[in-house]
Design an enzyme around this catalytic site. Sequence first.
Site, PDB file in Angstrom:
ATOM      1  N   LYS A 173       0.849  -1.199   0.000  1.00 24.69           N
ATOM      2  CA  LYS A 173       0.000   0.000   0.000  1.00 24.69           C
ATOM      3  C   LYS A 173       0.879   1.241   0.000  1.00 24.69           C
ATOM      4  O   LYS A 173       1.554   1.534   0.971  1.00 24.69           O
ATOM      5  CB  LYS A 173      -0.903   0.050   1.236  1.00 24.69           C
ATOM      6  CG  LYS A 173      -1.961   1.157   1.108  1.00 24.69           C
ATOM      7  CD  LYS A 173      -2.674   1.481   2.410  1.00 24.69           C
ATOM      8  CE  LYS A 173      -1.961   2.498   3.250  1.00 24.69           C
ATOM      9  NZ  LYS A 173      -1.756   3.810   2.593  1.00 24.69           N
ATOM     10  N   GLU A 248      10.219   0.744  10.486  1.00 25.26           N
ATOM     11  CA  GLU A 248      11.219   1.805  10.329  1.00 25.26           C
ATOM     12  C   GLU A 248      10.502   3.119  10.630  1.00 25.26           C
ATOM     13  O   GLU A 248       9.619   3.530   9.889  1.00 25.26           O
ATOM     14  CB  GLU A 248      11.786   1.766   8.904  1.00 25.26           C
ATOM     15  CG  GLU A 248      13.174   2.344   8.835  1.00 25.26           C
ATOM     16  CD  GLU A 248      13.176   3.813   8.519  1.00 25.26           C
ATOM     17  OE1 GLU A 248      12.855   4.611   9.444  1.00 25.26           O
ATOM     18  OE2 GLU A 248      13.489   4.175   7.380  1.00 25.26           O
ATOM     19  N   CYS A 282      13.669  10.246   7.170  1.00 24.67           N
ATOM     20  CA  CYS A 282      13.628   9.584   8.485  1.00 24.67           C
ATOM     21  C   CYS A 282      14.942   9.775   9.224  1.00 24.67           C
ATOM     22  O   CYS A 282      14.963   9.894  10.448  1.00 24.67           O
ATOM     23  CB  CYS A 282      13.308   8.112   8.317  1.00 24.67           C
ATOM     24  SG  CYS A 282      14.319   7.300   7.100  1.00 24.67           S
ATOM     25  N   GLU A 382      10.112  14.408  16.167  1.00 24.42           N
ATOM     26  CA  GLU A 382      10.425  14.405  14.742  1.00 24.42           C
ATOM     27  C   GLU A 382       9.500  15.408  14.041  1.00 24.42           C
ATOM     28  O   GLU A 382       8.281  15.332  14.164  1.00 24.42           O
ATOM     29  CB  GLU A 382      10.199  13.004  14.178  1.00 24.42           C
ATOM     30  CG  GLU A 382      10.576  12.914  12.713  1.00 24.42           C
ATOM     31  CD  GLU A 382      10.501  11.495  12.164  1.00 24.42           C
ATOM     32  OE1 GLU A 382       9.437  10.867  12.270  1.00 24.42           O
ATOM     33  OE2 GLU A 382      11.507  11.030  11.613  1.00 24.42           O
TER      34      GLU A 382
HETATM   35  P1  NAI Z   1       1.837   7.755   8.858  1.00 24.46           P
HETATM   36  O1  NAI Z   1       2.669   6.889   9.722  1.00 24.46           O
HETATM   37  O2  NAI Z   1       0.426   7.996   9.253  1.00 24.46           O
HETATM   38  O3  NAI Z   1       1.815   7.182   7.341  1.00 24.46           O
HETATM   39  C1  NAI Z   1       2.754   6.293   6.793  1.00 24.46           C
HETATM   40  C2  NAI Z   1       2.030   5.153   6.084  1.00 24.46           C
HETATM   41  O4  NAI Z   1       1.247   4.436   7.043  1.00 24.46           O
HETATM   42  C3  NAI Z   1       1.039   5.597   4.997  1.00 24.46           C
HETATM   43  O5  NAI Z   1       1.042   4.654   3.943  1.00 24.46           O
HETATM   44  C4  NAI Z   1      -0.291   5.544   5.718  1.00 24.46           C
HETATM   45  O6  NAI Z   1      -1.401   5.373   4.857  1.00 24.46           O
HETATM   46  C5  NAI Z   1      -0.105   4.340   6.606  1.00 24.46           C
HETATM   47  N1  NAI Z   1      -0.973   4.300   7.788  1.00 24.46           N
HETATM   48  C6  NAI Z   1      -1.453   5.356   8.491  1.00 24.46           C
HETATM   49  N2  NAI Z   1      -2.240   4.913   9.506  1.00 24.46           N
HETATM   50  C7  NAI Z   1      -2.245   3.561   9.439  1.00 24.46           C
HETATM   51  C8  NAI Z   1      -2.841   2.530  10.214  1.00 24.46           C
HETATM   52  N3  NAI Z   1      -3.610   2.804  11.271  1.00 24.46           N
HETATM   53  N4  NAI Z   1      -2.605   1.237   9.880  1.00 24.46           N
HETATM   54  C9  NAI Z   1      -1.811   0.932   8.830  1.00 24.46           C
HETATM   55  N5  NAI Z   1      -1.233   1.865   8.058  1.00 24.46           N
HETATM   56  C10 NAI Z   1      -1.428   3.161   8.350  1.00 24.46           C
HETATM   57  O7  NAI Z   1       2.588   9.135   8.709  1.00 24.46           O
HETATM   58  P2  NAI Z   1       1.951  10.579   8.376  1.00 24.46           P
HETATM   59  O8  NAI Z   1       0.734  10.789   9.219  1.00 24.46           O
HETATM   60  O9  NAI Z   1       1.794  10.689   6.916  1.00 24.46           O
HETATM   61  O10 NAI Z   1       3.111  11.552   8.842  1.00 24.46           O
HETATM   62  C11 NAI Z   1       3.212  11.965  10.201  1.00 24.46           C
HETATM   63  C12 NAI Z   1       4.634  11.891  10.681  1.00 24.46           C
HETATM   64  O11 NAI Z   1       5.102  10.558  10.626  1.00 24.46           O
HETATM   65  C13 NAI Z   1       5.645  12.680   9.886  1.00 24.46           C
HETATM   66  O12 NAI Z   1       5.660  14.037  10.219  1.00 24.46           O
HETATM   67  C14 NAI Z   1       6.911  11.982  10.282  1.00 24.46           C
HETATM   68  O13 NAI Z   1       7.355  12.467  11.518  1.00 24.46           O
HETATM   69  C15 NAI Z   1       6.498  10.544  10.435  1.00 24.46           C
HETATM   70  N6  NAI Z   1       6.844   9.765   9.218  1.00 24.46           N
HETATM   71  C16 NAI Z   1       8.005   9.065   9.220  1.00 24.46           C
HETATM   72  C17 NAI Z   1       8.418   8.415   8.087  1.00 24.46           C
HETATM   73  C18 NAI Z   1       9.696   7.651   8.051  1.00 24.46           C
HETATM   74  O14 NAI Z   1      10.315   7.566   7.019  1.00 24.46           O
HETATM   75  N7  NAI Z   1      10.104   7.038   9.125  1.00 24.46           N
HETATM   76  C19 NAI Z   1       7.634   8.461   6.843  1.00 24.46           C
HETATM   77  C20 NAI Z   1       6.375   9.163   6.963  1.00 24.46           C
HETATM   78  C21 NAI Z   1       6.035   9.810   8.121  1.00 24.46           C
END
Ligand code: NAI
Length: 486
Positions: A173, A248, A282, A382
């Site tokens: 996804k 991650e 990240c 972060e």
């Molecule tokens: P998120 O963690 O909500 O989204 C990342 C992925 O997880 C997306 O594909 C999203 O659709 C999916 N997702 C969201 N809720 C889910 C759930 N309950 N069950 C399964 N999958 C789910 O991140 P978001 O809200 O876009 O960004 C918020 C913060 O997260 C950012 O400001 C950053 O700090 C962090 N982040 C860190 C990343 C990394 O590379 N470690 C990448 C993206 C966000």
Amino acid sequence: MHAYRMLIDGEWVEARSGRTFEVMNPATAEPMATVPDAGAEDVDRAVKAGRRAFDGGWRDATAQERGRVLLRLADTVRREAQRLATLETLNSGKPLAESEFDVNDAATCFEYYGGLATKLHGEVLPVPDNALSMALKEPVGVAAQIIPWNYPLLMAAWKLAPAICAGCSMVIKPAEQTPVTLLELARFFEECGLPKGVVNVVTGFGETAGAPLVAHPQVDKIAFTGSVDVGKSVMRAAAETLKKISLELGGKSPNIFFADADFEAAVDGALFGVFVNQGEVCSAGSRVLVQKPIYKKMLDAMVEKAKRIKLGPGTDSSTKMGPLVSKAQMERVLRYQEIGKREAKVATGGGRPSDAGLQRGYFVEPTIFYDVDNSATIAREEIFGPVMSVIPFEDEADALRIANDTPYGLAAAVWSRDIFKCLRMVKKLQAGIVWVNHMQPTYVEAPWGGYKMSGIGRELGPWGAEEYLQVKQVYINLNEQPIGWY
Ligand code: NAI
Ligand code: MG
């Protein structure tokens, strides 16, 4: 505007509900495509397709066959590179040169695992008996893969390639903000030799498509990259059927500059460490620790350079920093900047740029806060945007104390010409990745993942493939007599 469908069981399909949502170009805040808004029933269809494909033959595909599929995927990415890079920039906002870099890295990732497929092997163990004891490696089964929006195609490659290499089937996804390049790559899955159902691409939101995917009882393994909060919910969902997981989750990585570091390289390395990809990284070096003798001079030099970073649409060749990925992310970063103004001093930036041409897109100024205390919110949480927190330190011990005083442990970097000092730091830094006199270079050959709350497991290299494998112990008795116990 392209209306995409998603790929389930080798068919391009709409969501069962018929719902779609718009995907934005963050430089203009205008929609650029629509994609299906998948729900639990679509996810169920995709997981069952993955299961059928795995049990129905893919698990028996030879290592050579899987390797060739990956090499064809690599060739496809290289052939389509310019198109993919342009679409990546339009959808994610990043400068085109960075998208080109990512697309090349994605191809390299497929190549690496294409080569590795035939080198994964078990072992024969010297047990003290007339027997053969073996450890065989087998694919875990159906993997659920959740991708973030900061490196859309590259993060997809980091998950697809090792899973195909190991012989798993998968449901992937993409992030709701950035599904375009993965859907474009998926058009070539069949011609690359992937049987239908081996890789299913489901587009949708986290709550409505991601959550049912990670909770699905027929999923054997979850690979997730994203926020800590969602990482925790993934781990909870995995507990129900004891799925294997790798997470991650980002960080608050220290980039540490000793007074004896090469000054020009230091200034450049500090800016690159946190501003590349708009800071949506990240492993961003968002805490810049500077030793007191060079603190003022380095701050001034960084500010002077940061002011000259050219903001603009990623498609302009002069652009050095694009917009953030979404309105939500821009607002999140702006909120942190307001918090920062109360906690520390602003040296440059601190809001949205004033240029008339940048008002529609999700642009945020590269921002440097200084005299930041490591206990401040902007030093602990972060931000995932172009925001640097500069923190002074006295000596090695002080630097280590500050660097390790964080719940995260993804990456760290140390800059000095004194190799003894660098190596002492390397040994004591609590991070899964430590760079010396550089920050951010990442290679498919080398492991990637975090200590502490930055995650579980490792991607890339042979470690990345192991996450999709399980070990079967086999014991073959070579005696032909009864055991003789009873
Ligand atoms: P998120 O963690 O909500 O989204 C990342 C992925 O997880 C997306 O594909 C999203 O659709 C999916 N997702 C969201 N809720 C889910 C759930 N309950 N069950 C399964 N999958 C789910 O991140 P978001 O809200 O876009 O960004 C918020 C913060 O997260 C950012 O400001 C950053 O700090 C962090 N982040 C860190 C990343 C990394 O590379 N470690 C990448 C993206 C966000
Ligand atoms: Mg979220």
